[in-house]
Design a protein around this motif. Structure first.
Motif, PDB file in Angstrom:
ATOM      1  N   THR A 254      32.820  44.718  42.244  1.00 27.99           N
ATOM      2  CA  THR A 254      31.714  45.667  42.400  1.00 27.99           C
ATOM      3  C   THR A 254      31.094  45.548  43.794  1.00 27.99           C
ATOM      4  OG1 THR A 254      31.229  45.590  40.028  1.00 27.99           O
ATOM      5  CG2 THR A 254      29.456  46.351  41.480  1.00 27.99           C
ATOM      6  N   MET A 255      30.927  44.318  44.252  1.00 28.65           N
ATOM      7  CA  MET A 255      30.346  44.065  45.570  1.00 28.65           C
ATOM      8  C   MET A 255      31.264  44.575  46.679  1.00 28.65           C
ATOM      9  SD  MET A 255      28.922  40.374  46.946  1.00 28.65           S
ATOM     10  CE  MET A 255      27.630  40.255  45.701  1.00 28.65           C
ATOM     11  N   ALA A 256      32.562  44.314  46.562  1.00 28.77           N
ATOM     12  CA  ALA A 256      33.509  44.738  47.598  1.00 28.77           C
ATOM     13  C   ALA A 256      33.647  46.253  47.649  1.00 28.77           C
ATOM     14  CB  ALA A 256      34.865  44.088  47.364  1.00 28.77           C
ATOM     15  N   LYS A 257      33.601  46.917  46.511  1.00 24.87           N
ATOM     16  CA  LYS A 257      33.683  48.369  46.504  1.00 24.87           C
ATOM     17  C   LYS A 257      32.465  49.007  47.168  1.00 24.87           C
ATOM     18  CE  LYS A 257      36.828  49.580  42.788  1.00 24.87           C
ATOM     19  NZ  LYS A 257      37.474  50.629  43.574  1.00 24.87           N
ATOM     20  N   ALA A 258      31.318  48.343  47.030  1.00 29.70           N
ATOM     21  CA  ALA A 258      30.099  48.879  47.631  1.00 29.70           C
ATOM     22  C   ALA A 258      30.035  48.603  49.131  1.00 29.70           C
ATOM     23  CB  ALA A 258      28.867  48.283  46.942  1.00 29.70           C
ATOM     24  N   GLY A 259      30.436  47.412  49.548  1.00 29.32           N
ATOM     25  CA  GLY A 259      30.249  47.020  50.934  1.00 29.32           C
ATOM     26  C   GLY A 259      31.511  46.782  51.731  1.00 29.32           C
ATOM     27  N   GLY A 260      32.674  46.892  51.089  1.00 27.18           N
ATOM     28  CA  GLY A 260      33.936  46.719  51.792  1.00 27.18           C
ATOM     29  C   GLY A 260      34.530  45.339  51.685  1.00 27.18           C
ATOM     30  N   VAL A 261      33.710  44.323  51.408  1.00 30.85           N
ATOM     31  CA  VAL A 261      34.221  42.957  51.322  1.00 30.85           C
ATOM     32  C   VAL A 261      33.297  42.134  50.427  1.00 30.85           C
ATOM     33  CG1 VAL A 261      32.951  42.127  53.356  1.00 30.85           C
ATOM     34  CG2 VAL A 261      35.072  40.987  52.679  1.00 30.85           C
ATOM     35  N   ALA A 262      33.868  41.157  49.755  1.00 33.50           N
ATOM     36  CA  ALA A 262      33.083  40.195  48.977  1.00 33.50           C
ATOM     37  C   ALA A 262      33.718  38.825  49.137  1.00 33.50           C
ATOM     38  CB  ALA A 262      33.030  40.584  47.501  1.00 33.50           C
ATOM     39  N   ILE A 263      32.875  37.818  49.208  1.00 34.88           N
ATOM     40  CA  ILE A 263      33.316  36.428  49.278  1.00 34.88           C
ATOM     41  C   ILE A 263      32.730  35.732  48.064  1.00 34.88           C
ATOM     42  CG2 ILE A 263      33.243  34.284  50.608  1.00 34.88           C
ATOM     43  CD1 ILE A 263      32.843  36.118  53.115  1.00 34.88           C
ATOM     44  N   VAL A 264      33.598  35.274  47.177  1.00 27.93           N
ATOM     45  CA  VAL A 264      33.148  34.711  45.907  1.00 27.93           C
ATOM     46  C   VAL A 264      33.537  33.246  45.806  1.00 27.93           C
ATOM     47  CG1 VAL A 264      35.250  35.528  44.724  1.00 27.93           C
ATOM     48  CG2 VAL A 264      33.214  34.979  43.385  1.00 27.93           C
ATOM     49  N   ASN A 265      32.625  32.438  45.290  1.00 23.34           N
ATOM     50  CA  ASN A 265      32.894  31.022  45.040  1.00 23.34           C
ATOM     51  C   ASN A 265      32.399  30.694  43.634  1.00 23.34           C
ATOM     52  OD1 ASN A 265      32.233  27.991  47.049  1.00 23.34           O
ATOM     53  ND2 ASN A 265      33.757  28.401  45.486  1.00 23.34           N
ATOM     54  N   LEU A 266      33.343  30.506  42.722  1.00 23.75           N
ATOM     55  CA  LEU A 266      33.020  30.079  41.353  1.00 23.75           C
ATOM     56  C   LEU A 266      33.156  28.568  41.310  1.00 23.75           C
ATOM     57  CD1 LEU A 266      32.515  30.589  38.301  1.00 23.75           C
ATOM     58  CD2 LEU A 266      35.007  30.835  38.063  1.00 23.75           C
ATOM     59  N   LEU A 267      32.081  27.876  40.993  1.00 23.11           N
ATOM     60  CA  LEU A 267      32.039  26.426  41.044  1.00 23.11           C
ATOM     61  C   LEU A 267      32.090  25.835  39.643  1.00 23.11           C
ATOM     62  CD1 LEU A 267      29.075  26.241  43.588  1.00 23.11           C
ATOM     63  CD2 LEU A 267      31.510  26.115  44.129  1.00 23.11           C
ATOM     64  N   ASP A 268      32.938  24.848  39.452  1.00 23.96           N
ATOM     65  CA  ASP A 268      32.945  24.028  38.241  1.00 23.96           C
ATOM     66  C   ASP A 268      33.078  24.842  36.953  1.00 23.96           C
ATOM     67  OD1 ASP A 268      32.687  21.766  39.805  1.00 23.96           O
ATOM     68  OD2 ASP A 268      30.510  21.663  39.606  1.00 23.96           O
ATOM     69  N   SER A 269      34.163  25.569  36.853  1.00 25.70           N
ATOM     70  CA  SER A 269      34.529  26.249  35.614  1.00 25.70           C
ATOM     71  C   SER A 269      35.519  25.378  34.857  1.00 25.70           C
ATOM     72  CB  SER A 269      35.178  27.593  35.921  1.00 25.70           C
ATOM     73  OG  SER A 269      35.676  28.211  34.743  1.00 25.70           O
ATOM     74  N   HIS A 270      35.603  25.562  33.542  1.00 22.72           N
ATOM     75  CA  HIS A 270      36.736  25.000  32.830  1.00 22.72           C
ATOM     76  C   HIS A 270      37.983  25.748  33.292  1.00 22.72           C
ATOM     77  CE1 HIS A 270      39.140  23.467  29.387  1.00 22.72           C
ATOM     78  NE2 HIS A 270      38.290  22.443  29.474  1.00 22.72           N
ATOM     79  N   HIS A 271      39.152  25.236  32.986  1.00 12.70           N
ATOM     80  CA  HIS A 271      40.447  25.745  33.470  1.00 12.70           C
ATOM     81  C   HIS A 271      40.514  27.267  33.419  1.00 12.70           C
ATOM     82  CE1 HIS A 271      44.906  26.499  32.985  1.00 12.70           C
ATOM     83  NE2 HIS A 271      44.875  25.745  34.074  1.00 12.70           N
TER      84      HIS A 271
END
Length: 355
Positions: A102-119
């Motif tokens: 959703t963020m990338a479609k609105a602004g052209g790029v998104a940088i995502v960091n998901l921290l400490d998820s289960h597998h």
């Protein structure tokens, strides 16, 4: 090891019901079941329904909870940073990627960091999700919560996780390019599949605890019979270098769980670092994008194969072929893996054989 074929829809229903019975929502159960069964259909049995017994063991150990709630730390475009709270991985990562889309479609790029998820499962899955939304994506993932299992180049002992890397490139009105690989010569889950089947792995993939080459997959699983050995990195220093980068990008910079921290529990924790890009910002003409990509792919696929029975493929071709084959014939599960799934289901009052 003998195996039997299972209908994809039956496995999907079984996993869904197991996850719901264990306390997760219908939506979380659907995402988990769809993800795992698609991994099997794609030929990646290491990341398919055979993972469910490990997840349920983590649940029984108190290391995984249906009540865990991920929280966004930063959600200011183009940055999205989410504390995964060791929640069930497939819904956790899908939620993060969907928000990044959703963020990338609105602004052209998104940088995502998901921290400490289960597998979080098969990383190529998230490249496919982004590609279906018309976005280019790059992902790097680390593995923590368990001892290192991959040796650096020239080392006799492990220091890395399998730390996968994936890239997806959409092709307008066509099939996407999906490159997805562990930075070890084989995924740890593929060694588990070989162990369950009672089969050796190819030479050059594993070393034992003394650093000696072995084809016995048991050496990369904890056992009272022998100390833990290691998987080797693919491409020697190249895979080892990518593994190091994946560790630092996904977890090290933000202080998430790292492979060098002795875990208080035995579980599988992943952190994901991703970049999503709208290719229309690079080339607005979708027809030109498609023709440029497809003309080069045609050039690559037209290369003379070493074996006429094995034509030259582009990333994602093999998975799509297997999906068609396994969708029609069924998904093979070895007897040991099926036995482990049945045992996990029975603990929650579910008869897997009835599916």
């Amino acid at each position: 090891m003998p195996h039997r074929l299972h209908r994809p829809e039956s496995l999907r229903a079984l996993v869904h019901d197991m996850v719901v019975k264990a306390g997760w929502t219908e939506e979380e159960a659907r995402e988990t079941a769809d993800h795992l069964v698609l991994a099997n259909l794609s030929g990646h049995d290491s990341h398919g329904v055979g993972m469910i017994p490990l997840y349920f063991q983590s649940l029984a150990d108190g290391n995984l909870s249906p009540h865990s709630q991920p929280q966004a730390r930063v959600e200011t475009a183009p940055f999205l940073i989410i504390d995964g709270a060791v929640a069930l991985g497939q819904p956790n990562a899908r939620n993060a990627v969907d928000r990044a889309i959703t963020m990338a479609k609105a602004g052209g790029v998104a940088i995502v960091n998901l921290l400490d998820s289960h597998h979080i499962g098969r990383i190529g899955h998230y490249a496919e999700v982004a590609a279906a939304a018309g976005l280019i994506s790059f992902y790097w993932v680390n593995v923590a919560g368990r001892p290192p299992i991959v040796a650096p180049y020239a080392a006799k002992e492990a220091r890395f996780g399998t730390n996968p890397h994936a890239i997806g490139i959409p092709v307008p009105d066509g099939e996407p390019l999906i490159l997805d690989f562990a930075t070890s010569r084989m995924a740890h889950g593929k060694a588990r599949v070989a162990l369950n089947k009672g089969e050796p792995v190819p030479p050059g993939y594993i070393i034992d605890a003394e650093g000696r080459p072995t084809t016995d997959p048991a050496h990369v699983f904890a056992s009272p019979d022998h100390p833990l050995g290691a998987l080797l990195p693919f491409g020697d220093h190249k895979g080892a270098g990518l593994s190091l980068i994946a560790e630092l990008l996904s977890a090290g910079l933000m202080g998430a769980a790292r492979i060098d921290e002795k875990p208080a529990k035995s579980w599988i924790i992943n952190s994901l670092f991703g970049v999503l890009i709208d290719p229309a910002r690079l080339e607005p003409d979708a027809g030109l994008r498609r023709s440029r990509i497809e003309s080069y792919l045609a050039f690559v696929r037209a290369a003379k194969p070493q074996d006429p029975a094995n034509p030259v493929l582009a990333p994602g071709d093999k998975e799509r072929k297997l999906r068609a084959e396994r969708g029609a014939a069924g998904i093979p599960l070895d007897d040991e893996t099926w036995s482990q799934i049945k045992t996990a289901a029975a603990r929650h009052g579910i008869d897997a054989e009835s599916y």
